[in-house]
Design an enzyme around this catalytic site. Structure first.
Site, PDB file in Angstrom:
ATOM      1  N   THR A  15       0.752  -1.372   0.212  1.00 45.84           N
ATOM      2  CA  THR A  15       0.144  -0.132   0.180  1.00 45.84           C
ATOM      3  C   THR A  15       0.792   1.135  -0.114  1.00 45.84           C
ATOM      4  OG1 THR A  15      -1.687  -1.134   1.228  1.00 45.84           O
ATOM      5  CG2 THR A  15      -1.959   1.337   1.263  1.00 45.84           C
ATOM      6  N   GLN A 274      -4.290 -22.541  18.709  1.00 47.12           N
ATOM      7  CA  GLN A 274      -5.174 -21.332  18.121  1.00 47.12           C
ATOM      8  C   GLN A 274      -5.140 -20.336  18.956  1.00 47.12           C
ATOM      9  OE1 GLN A 274      -9.110 -23.376  17.278  1.00 47.12           O
ATOM     10  NE2 GLN A 274      -8.262 -25.067  16.382  1.00 47.12           N
ATOM     11  N   CYS A 275      -4.595 -20.315  20.015  1.00 50.62           N
ATOM     12  CA  CYS A 275      -4.751 -19.161  20.925  1.00 50.62           C
ATOM     13  C   CYS A 275      -3.383 -18.035  20.797  1.00 50.62           C
ATOM     14  CB  CYS A 275      -4.295 -19.289  22.594  1.00 50.62           C
ATOM     15  SG  CYS A 275      -5.825 -20.395  23.225  1.00 50.62           S
TER      16      CYS A 275
HETATM   17  N1  ASP Z   1      -2.731  -5.828   0.480  1.00 56.02           N
HETATM   18  C1  ASP Z   1      -1.736  -4.752   0.879  1.00 56.02           C
HETATM   19  C2  ASP Z   1      -0.274  -5.503   0.771  1.00 56.02           C
HETATM   20  O1  ASP Z   1      -0.221  -6.304   1.633  1.00 56.02           O
HETATM   21  C3  ASP Z   1      -1.899  -4.246   2.225  1.00 56.02           C
HETATM   22  C4  ASP Z   1      -0.791  -3.340   2.917  1.00 56.02           C
HETATM   23  O2  ASP Z   1       0.124  -3.087   2.231  1.00 56.02           O
HETATM   24  O3  ASP Z   1      -1.198  -2.732   3.858  1.00 56.02           O
HETATM   25  O4  ASP Z   1       0.349  -5.338   0.030  1.00 56.02           O
END
Ligand code: ASP
Length: 338
Positions: A15, A274-275
């Protein structure tokens, strides 16, 4: 005047450098590098110097693969002696898998490697990317932590202890079973007693291949048919996500029998709780003892990400199943509490 430190930044995607498109956010070549050049703080004289290597194919980290981990680790190795530390810009989705994998692969690390990213792209007004990049650079400028770390939400975590906890929060990561290495408030609060000691041995890269591995989460009412089918394949390792401190239904003799037969034929079966908090302890309940008797090995308080990547690493490094099982249950680089 002190010499300015030199940091090598690898930009893999995520992102942090994305732009909007008709199908949602997507990585855009050259965009992040241009945006970084416009951040005045990065040019301040007390900031370290940096060089960016942008990957030719930028990816959403949902597309990350072990082959890509090999490339990142190899790129760090190639320039290791020229830089004081390394930053990997990465998507948040699989960031904890990458930090866990790199922590095993970069054997005898003596310099900091910080993997970071952001919840909002750098171009957005409310972005967290400026803060994660600037703080990661400053942490390396101040501390020679000899570890693979994950920086997010004002905290520096040991990479193989961190997990993505939130889809939306700016404090998206946590380290449930180990304290943060540095808390970045108005000052840096660093807990140096927690850091690993720098190795005296030479840095070595252990590349990884993927063994044939299956991940199975127990649930009330689960049929043994799933496991029976899996065991008809050439599976090499199974991670069994169990209840509480590592328990499974011991009133299901078929399940226990299948697990025992698989362990006996050399399938490595790991008992992972799983915890989120605490450790597997197969001696606590009869329902756990049944799994120990069947031959399962313990993941103790390791994260699922560390469990998976440690298996990849050990299957790539060792031929003997006995050695893989022994080393899996030892602390190799701070990933489990002994
Ligand atoms: N889907 C994106 C990724 O993992 C989410 C992110 O970067 O926050 O590349």
């Amino acid at each position: 005047m002190n010499k300015r430190k030199k940091i090598f930044i690898i930009y893999t995607g995520g992102t942090i450098g994305m732009q909007p498109s008709k199908r949602g956010y997507t990585p855009a070549a050259g965009f992040l590098t241009q945006q970084l050049a416009k951040i005045p703080e990065l040019q301040y004289p007390d900031m370290p110097l940096y060089t960016i290597k942008e990957y030719a194919t930028l990816i959403d980290s949902a597309n990350m693969t072990p082959q890509q981990w090999n490339k990142i680790a190899n790129d760090i190795m190639e320039v290791y002696h020229e830089y004081d530390g390394f930053i990997v810009l990465h998507g948040t989705d699989t960031m904890a898998y990458t930090t866990s994998a790199l922590s095993f692969m970069l054997e005898n690390l003596t310099k900091p490697v910080i993997v970071t990213g952001s919840q909002l792209p750098l171009f957005e007004i409310r972005t967290d990317a400026r803060q994660t990049i600037i703080t990661s650079l400053l942490i390396i400028n101040n501390y020679a932590i000899p570890e693979v770390c994950l920086y997010f939400g004002h905290q520096l975590f040991r990479g193989n202890r961190a997990r993505k906890m939130s889809v939306f929060s700016f404090t998206a990561f946590a380290s449930p079973n180990f304290p943060p290495l540095v808390a970045a408030g108005t000052n840096f609060d660093s807990n140096e007693t927690l850091w690993r000691k720098p190795s005296r041995k030479k840095l070595k890269l252990q590349k990884i291949n993927e063994p044939m591995l299956v991940w199975l989460r127990l649930f009330p009412g689960m049929s043994c048919d799933i496991l029976r089918q899996i065991l008809q394949t050439p599976v090499q390792a199974i991670v069994l996500e169990t209840f509480g401190s590592g328990n499974a239904p011991d009133n299901n003799p078929e399940l226990i029998k299948l697990l025992k037969q698989a362990c006996a034929r050399g399938v490595v079966i790991v008992n992972l709780s799983q915890c989120l908090y605490g450790s597997v302890d197969m001696t606590q309940y009869a329902t756990g003892s049944a799994l120990a008797e069947a031959g399962l090995i313990s993941s103790y308080d390791m994260t699922p990400e560390a469990t998976l990547t440690k298996l990849y690493y050990l299957f790539s490094k060792e031929k003997s199943i006995t050695k893989i099982k022994q080393q899996f249950q030892q602390d190799l680089c701070g990933e489990l509490t002994v």
